[in-house]
Design a protein around this motif. Structure first.
Motif, PDB file in Angstrom:
ATOM      1  N   THR A  83      12.054  13.755 -18.441  1.00  0.00           N
ATOM      2  CA  THR A  83      13.253  13.227 -19.076  1.00  0.00           C
ATOM      3  C   THR A  83      13.337  13.812 -20.479  1.00  0.00           C
ATOM      4  O   THR A  83      12.412  14.505 -20.938  1.00  0.00           O
ATOM      5  CB  THR A  83      13.231  11.689 -19.126  1.00  0.00           C
ATOM      6  OG1 THR A  83      14.514  11.204 -19.558  1.00  0.00           O
ATOM      7  CG2 THR A  83      12.157  11.178 -20.086  1.00  0.00           C
ATOM      8  N   ASN A  85      14.465  13.043 -24.699  1.00  0.00           N
ATOM      9  CA  ASN A  85      14.504  11.909 -25.619  1.00  0.00           C
ATOM     10  C   ASN A  85      15.715  11.932 -26.542  1.00  0.00           C
ATOM     11  O   ASN A  85      15.723  11.256 -27.560  1.00  0.00           O
ATOM     12  CB  ASN A  85      13.216  11.863 -26.454  1.00  0.00           C
ATOM     13  CG  ASN A  85      13.072  13.045 -27.408  1.00  0.00           C
ATOM     14  OD1 ASN A  85      13.801  14.024 -27.292  1.00  0.00           O
ATOM     15  ND2 ASN A  85      12.151  12.946 -28.346  1.00  0.00           N
ATOM     16  N   SER A  87      20.294  12.235 -26.707  1.00  0.00           N
ATOM     17  CA  SER A  87      21.551  12.122 -25.985  1.00  0.00           C
ATOM     18  C   SER A  87      22.035  13.490 -25.512  1.00  0.00           C
ATOM     19  O   SER A  87      21.717  14.530 -26.104  1.00  0.00           O
ATOM     20  CB  SER A  87      22.622  11.509 -26.901  1.00  0.00           C
ATOM     21  OG  SER A  87      23.908  11.660 -26.350  1.00  0.00           O
ATOM     22  N   SER A 133      16.279   3.446 -12.278  1.00  0.00           N
ATOM     23  CA  SER A 133      17.452   3.880 -13.049  1.00  0.00           C
ATOM     24  C   SER A 133      18.453   4.637 -12.191  1.00  0.00           C
ATOM     25  O   SER A 133      19.582   4.875 -12.620  1.00  0.00           O
ATOM     26  CB  SER A 133      17.020   4.744 -14.234  1.00  0.00           C
ATOM     27  OG  SER A 133      16.512   5.998 -13.801  1.00  0.00           O
ATOM     28  N   MET A 139      20.539   3.838 -19.631  1.00  0.00           N
ATOM     29  CA  MET A 139      20.158   4.839 -20.635  1.00  0.00           C
ATOM     30  C   MET A 139      21.365   5.672 -21.062  1.00  0.00           C
ATOM     31  O   MET A 139      21.410   6.880 -20.836  1.00  0.00           O
ATOM     32  CB  MET A 139      19.052   5.754 -20.092  1.00  0.00           C
ATOM     33  CG  MET A 139      17.780   5.065 -19.694  1.00  0.00           C
ATOM     34  SD  MET A 139      16.671   6.120 -18.721  1.00  0.00           S
ATOM     35  CE  MET A 139      16.336   7.427 -19.921  1.00  0.00           C
ATOM     36  N   SER A 142      21.892   9.694 -21.339  1.00  0.00           N
ATOM     37  CA  SER A 142      20.801  10.403 -20.678  1.00  0.00           C
ATOM     38  C   SER A 142      21.229  10.870 -19.294  1.00  0.00           C
ATOM     39  O   SER A 142      21.882  10.128 -18.558  1.00  0.00           O
ATOM     40  CB  SER A 142      19.577   9.491 -20.549  1.00  0.00           C
ATOM     41  OG  SER A 142      18.581  10.097 -19.748  1.00  0.00           O
ATOM     42  N   HIS A 182       6.566   8.614 -20.747  1.00  0.00           N
ATOM     43  CA  HIS A 182       7.394   8.420 -21.938  1.00  0.00           C
ATOM     44  C   HIS A 182       6.784   9.079 -23.175  1.00  0.00           C
ATOM     45  O   HIS A 182       7.506   9.639 -24.013  1.00  0.00           O
ATOM     46  CB  HIS A 182       7.625   6.931 -22.183  1.00  0.00           C
ATOM     47  CG  HIS A 182       8.378   6.254 -21.082  1.00  0.00           C
ATOM     48  ND1 HIS A 182       7.763   5.556 -20.067  1.00  0.00           N
ATOM     49  CD2 HIS A 182       9.715   6.195 -20.827  1.00  0.00           C
ATOM     50  CE1 HIS A 182       8.666   5.078 -19.248  1.00  0.00           C
ATOM     51  NE2 HIS A 182       9.849   5.458 -19.673  1.00  0.00           N
ATOM     52  N   ILE A 187       9.328   9.385 -26.301  1.00  0.00           N
ATOM     53  CA  ILE A 187      10.142   8.176 -26.287  1.00  0.00           C
ATOM     54  C   ILE A 187       9.275   6.984 -26.684  1.00  0.00           C
ATOM     55  O   ILE A 187       8.235   6.734 -26.086  1.00  0.00           O
ATOM     56  CB  ILE A 187      10.773   7.946 -24.899  1.00  0.00           C
ATOM     57  CG1 ILE A 187      11.687   9.110 -24.548  1.00  0.00           C
ATOM     58  CG2 ILE A 187      11.535   6.631 -24.863  1.00  0.00           C
ATOM     59  CD1 ILE A 187      12.256   9.043 -23.143  1.00  0.00           C
ATOM     60  N   ARG A 247      19.602  -0.580 -24.341  1.00  0.00           N
ATOM     61  CA  ARG A 247      19.327   0.645 -25.085  1.00  0.00           C
ATOM     62  C   ARG A 247      19.027   0.328 -26.535  1.00  0.00           C
ATOM     63  O   ARG A 247      18.134   0.908 -27.153  1.00  0.00           O
ATOM     64  CB  ARG A 247      20.529   1.586 -24.973  1.00  0.00           C
ATOM     65  CG  ARG A 247      20.291   2.916 -25.666  1.00  0.00           C
ATOM     66  CD  ARG A 247      21.575   3.734 -25.682  1.00  0.00           C
ATOM     67  NE  ARG A 247      21.384   4.915 -26.491  1.00  0.00           N
ATOM     68  CZ  ARG A 247      22.383   5.629 -26.974  1.00  0.00           C
ATOM     69  NH1 ARG A 247      23.619   5.292 -26.736  1.00  0.00           N
ATOM     70  NH2 ARG A 247      22.151   6.709 -27.701  1.00  0.00           N
ATOM     71  N   ARG A 252      17.601   3.082 -30.336  1.00  0.00           N
ATOM     72  CA  ARG A 252      18.665   4.077 -30.141  1.00  0.00           C
ATOM     73  C   ARG A 252      18.236   5.487 -30.512  1.00  0.00           C
ATOM     74  O   ARG A 252      18.751   6.455 -29.955  1.00  0.00           O
ATOM     75  CB  ARG A 252      19.909   3.690 -30.968  1.00  0.00           C
ATOM     76  CG  ARG A 252      20.609   2.462 -30.426  1.00  0.00           C
ATOM     77  CD  ARG A 252      21.888   2.186 -31.201  1.00  0.00           C
ATOM     78  NE  ARG A 252      22.561   1.009 -30.659  1.00  0.00           N
ATOM     79  CZ  ARG A 252      23.416   1.033 -29.657  1.00  0.00           C
ATOM     80  NH1 ARG A 252      23.693   2.177 -29.081  1.00  0.00           N
ATOM     81  NH2 ARG A 252      23.997  -0.061 -29.219  1.00  0.00           N
ATOM     82  N   LEU A 255      17.322   8.035 -27.720  1.00  0.00           N
ATOM     83  CA  LEU A 255      18.304   8.618 -26.814  1.00  0.00           C
ATOM     84  C   LEU A 255      19.433   9.277 -27.568  1.00  0.00           C
ATOM     85  O   LEU A 255      20.337   9.813 -26.991  1.00  0.00           O
ATOM     86  CB  LEU A 255      18.885   7.531 -25.891  1.00  0.00           C
ATOM     87  CG  LEU A 255      17.887   6.939 -24.907  1.00  0.00           C
ATOM     88  CD1 LEU A 255      18.517   5.798 -24.138  1.00  0.00           C
ATOM     89  CD2 LEU A 255      17.401   7.993 -23.921  1.00  0.00           C
TER      90      LEU A 255
END
Length: 255
Positions: A83, A85, A87, A133, A139, A142, A182, A187, A247, A252, A255
């Motif tokens: 993933t 970290n 937006s 998810s 998220m 994401s 994570h 994250i 979130r 915040r 993300l």
């Protein structure tokens, strides 16, 4: 002795699968970018284990693992994933493309490589590790949930198609699990309540039980099954407010 190939095997859920499958009498093929950690794991599981270093976000990495799957593999666990970290508005397109290659393309390619031999002999299974998810656009900002939604729907669809051949395909959709996932993405999960966390070993045990029962989708732990029900059935406006609030609690900046 049956053979299981596990991707993302160097840590977390992948390593838990490796240990459990070795204990169940499987010969292992362990796949990850980290050759040293794979070698250490292979020595630790207490059974025959082949180390296959590969970066599944690259064509070369996928190709070498796909070639290995053309042989005798009874169980494929597509666990490797990542993933980001930040937006979508702040990430580089190259990073998003790499995520999709690993989370989606590698899963498709390796499943596609494994199934012909499995369907031909009338046995075999694939577990594609997804996420809770996958069931809603959590998220905000994401693309990770969208990639896991693809994994879940893909697994359900292919599982229905190959079931008549004696082959099982299942999506495993865990919630927050104690792994390095994570941390590697940078994250901060320090604000996540402790009661939400699962252990990797219990996720694997639940997955293998559901696979034996012929489930197409496995959601470990009752609390996450309740959450999935809410994601599927809550009015979208209500869910959007809850997702944004979650979130905020998790931070915040991540993300």
């Amino acid at each position: 002795m049956p053979t299981a190939l596990v991707t993302g095997a160097s840590s977390g859920i992948g390593a838990a699968f490796a240990r459990r499958l070795a204990a169940d009498g499987y010969r292992l093929v362990l796949v990850s970018r980290d050759a040293d950690r794979l070698t250490a794991l292979a020595a630790d599981v207490g059974g025959p284990a082949e180390v296959l270093p590969a970066d599944l976000a690259t064509e070369a990495g996928v190709a070498v693992v796909a070639e290995r799957l053309a042989g005798e593999v009874d169980l494929l666990v597509n666990n490797a994933g990542s993933t980001l970290n930040r937006s979508f508005l702040k990430t580089a397109a190259t990073d998003e493309t790499a995520l999709l290659r690993l989370n989606i393309e590698a899963v498709m390619r390796l499943t596609h490589a494994a199934l012909p031999a499995m369907t031909s002999r009338g046995s075999g299974a694939v577990i594609n590790v997804s996420s809770v998810s996958a069931f809603a656009p959590v998220m905000p900002g994401s693309t990770y949930p969208a990639s896991k939604a693809w994994v879940t729907h893909f697994s359900e669809s292919i599982g229905q198609a190959v079931g008549r051949h004696g082959v099982r395909v299942m999506a495993l959709c865990p919630g927050y699990t104690r792994t390095e996932f994570h941390d590697r993405a940078g994250i901060d999960m320090s604000k996540t309540p402790s009661w939400l966390w699962l252990q990797a070993d219990e996720v694997v045990a639940h997955a293998l039980r559901d696979l034996a029962r012929g489930r197409l989708v496995s959601v470990p732990n009752w609390k996450y099954r309740v959450a999935v029900f809410g994601m599927r059935h809550a009015p979208r406006a209500v869910f959007t407010r809850v997702a944004n609030d979650t979130r905020g609690r998790l931070g915040r900046d991540t993300l």
